[in-house]
Design a protein around this motif. Sequence first.
Motif, PDB file in Angstrom:
ATOM      1  N   GLY A 138      32.596  27.946  47.878  1.00 20.52           N
ATOM      2  CA  GLY A 138      32.534  29.396  47.662  1.00 20.52           C
ATOM      3  C   GLY A 138      33.865  30.103  47.796  1.00 20.52           C
ATOM      4  O   GLY A 138      34.041  31.204  47.265  1.00 20.52           O
ATOM      5  N   SER A 139      34.806  29.475  48.491  1.00 18.59           N
ATOM      6  CA  SER A 139      36.103  30.123  48.684  1.00 18.59           C
ATOM      7  C   SER A 139      36.980  30.063  47.438  1.00 18.59           C
ATOM      8  O   SER A 139      37.976  30.786  47.341  1.00 18.59           O
ATOM      9  CB  SER A 139      36.852  29.456  49.843  1.00 18.59           C
ATOM     10  N   LEU A 140      36.640  29.200  46.491  1.00 23.55           N
ATOM     11  CA  LEU A 140      37.522  28.963  45.350  1.00 23.55           C
ATOM     12  C   LEU A 140      37.705  30.217  44.493  1.00 23.55           C
ATOM     13  O   LEU A 140      38.774  30.436  43.920  1.00 23.55           O
ATOM     14  CB  LEU A 140      36.984  27.812  44.498  1.00 23.55           C
ATOM     15  N   GLY A 141      36.675  31.035  44.405  1.00 23.21           N
ATOM     16  CA  GLY A 141      36.804  32.266  43.630  1.00 23.21           C
ATOM     17  C   GLY A 141      37.847  33.203  44.203  1.00 23.21           C
ATOM     18  O   GLY A 141      38.652  33.787  43.465  1.00 23.21           O
ATOM     19  N   LEU A 142      37.870  33.320  45.524  1.00 24.79           N
ATOM     20  CA  LEU A 142      38.868  34.175  46.173  1.00 24.79           C
ATOM     21  C   LEU A 142      40.276  33.627  45.964  1.00 24.79           C
ATOM     22  O   LEU A 142      41.216  34.390  45.719  1.00 24.79           O
ATOM     23  CB  LEU A 142      38.567  34.285  47.672  1.00 24.79           C
ATOM     24  N   ALA A 144      41.281  31.894  43.475  1.00 27.29           N
ATOM     25  CA  ALA A 144      41.650  32.036  42.063  1.00 27.29           C
ATOM     26  C   ALA A 144      42.079  33.458  41.710  1.00 27.29           C
ATOM     27  O   ALA A 144      42.991  33.655  40.908  1.00 27.29           O
ATOM     28  CB  ALA A 144      40.482  31.608  41.175  1.00 27.29           C
ATOM     29  N   ILE A 145      41.421  34.472  42.308  1.00 29.39           N
ATOM     30  CA  ILE A 145      41.740  35.845  41.901  1.00 29.39           C
ATOM     31  C   ILE A 145      42.914  36.449  42.664  1.00 29.39           C
ATOM     32  O   ILE A 145      43.554  37.386  42.171  1.00 29.39           O
ATOM     33  CB  ILE A 145      40.517  36.784  42.045  1.00 29.39           C
ATOM     34  N   TYR A 146      43.232  35.894  43.847  1.00 27.65           N
ATOM     35  CA  TYR A 146      44.265  36.534  44.667  1.00 27.65           C
ATOM     36  C   TYR A 146      45.595  36.746  43.942  1.00 27.65           C
ATOM     37  O   TYR A 146      46.154  37.849  44.016  1.00 27.65           O
ATOM     38  CB  TYR A 146      44.487  35.756  45.969  1.00 27.65           C
TER      39      TYR A 146
END
Length: 309
Positions: A138-142, A144-146
């Motif tokens: 679940g952390s991968l989205g954060l 990727a967008i940072y």
Amino acid sequence: MTAHIADAARDNWIIRFSPDPWRPYLELSRLDRPIGTWLLLLPCWWSVALAMPGSPLELARLLLLFGIGAMAMRGAGCTFNDIVDRRFDGMVERTRNRPLPSGRASVRGAWIWLGVQALVGLAVLLQLTPMAVWLGIGSLGLVAIYPFMKRFTWWPQLFLGLAFNWGALMGWAAVTDGFAAAPAVLYLAGIFWTLGYDTIYAHQDKQDDALIGVKSSARRLGGATRPFLWAVYAMTIVLVALSGWLAGLAWPLYLALVLPAAHMAWQTVRVDIDDWQDCLNKFRANKLTGLLVLAAIALGHLAAAPLPL
């Protein structure tokens, strides 16, 4: 001769010992600048300590796994960040000698290196409980967008905090295979901590950022940075204390939190936001802040443990 990267030591271990072809990729991972790995790792360790495994061997195993995972995933995140920001980095004095803008590493090579580090991170993740595995995914989205947030918001530091402190949830899950209020509050504490130290860090680049149109909390706050630091660092300590209370830790936690609070106060009072070297030094000092918080959590557990018969 390798161009010097402004925030790396001139005689670091990569320059002294690594083979020349490897050097740009190790620099992409910031292995010559370990402070970022510490700042990613410490919330993981806080959370493991907050949940506290029953076995010393299990505690050691989890601390080691999170150490390896933090190094790999911080490296992967920095590599991705440099791929995304390579054109901006070439326009900023502090970052123009990084491997991609300087041409010492290729974009294709950077993507391959990113994949290698991600596989190491995955191998570590699969050693954890199912709940921790799902949280890690679940952390991968954060992550990727940072790197894109500085283009759209004055508060990319908030998004860094959301990504960098995810380990505060994962450490608890790795021990308990569950979720609770205590790690959620600890996660919020880490976010406030990141808002403080990364705002200090961002003051290094504020002039270049203004010229190229990159946003940051440092540019947004300007002269109001010091009151902001007082507020976010105070919230960090309050929320760490609350997470300890929710986890059933004993009174020495609150007494020991005086030390990281004093260290944060020192940063706030002494930082010179117009001196990039001082900003870098105060940013790096947060390794000690995080270790003091870890020690406070450990003390809270020691005093709460029943006496042996």
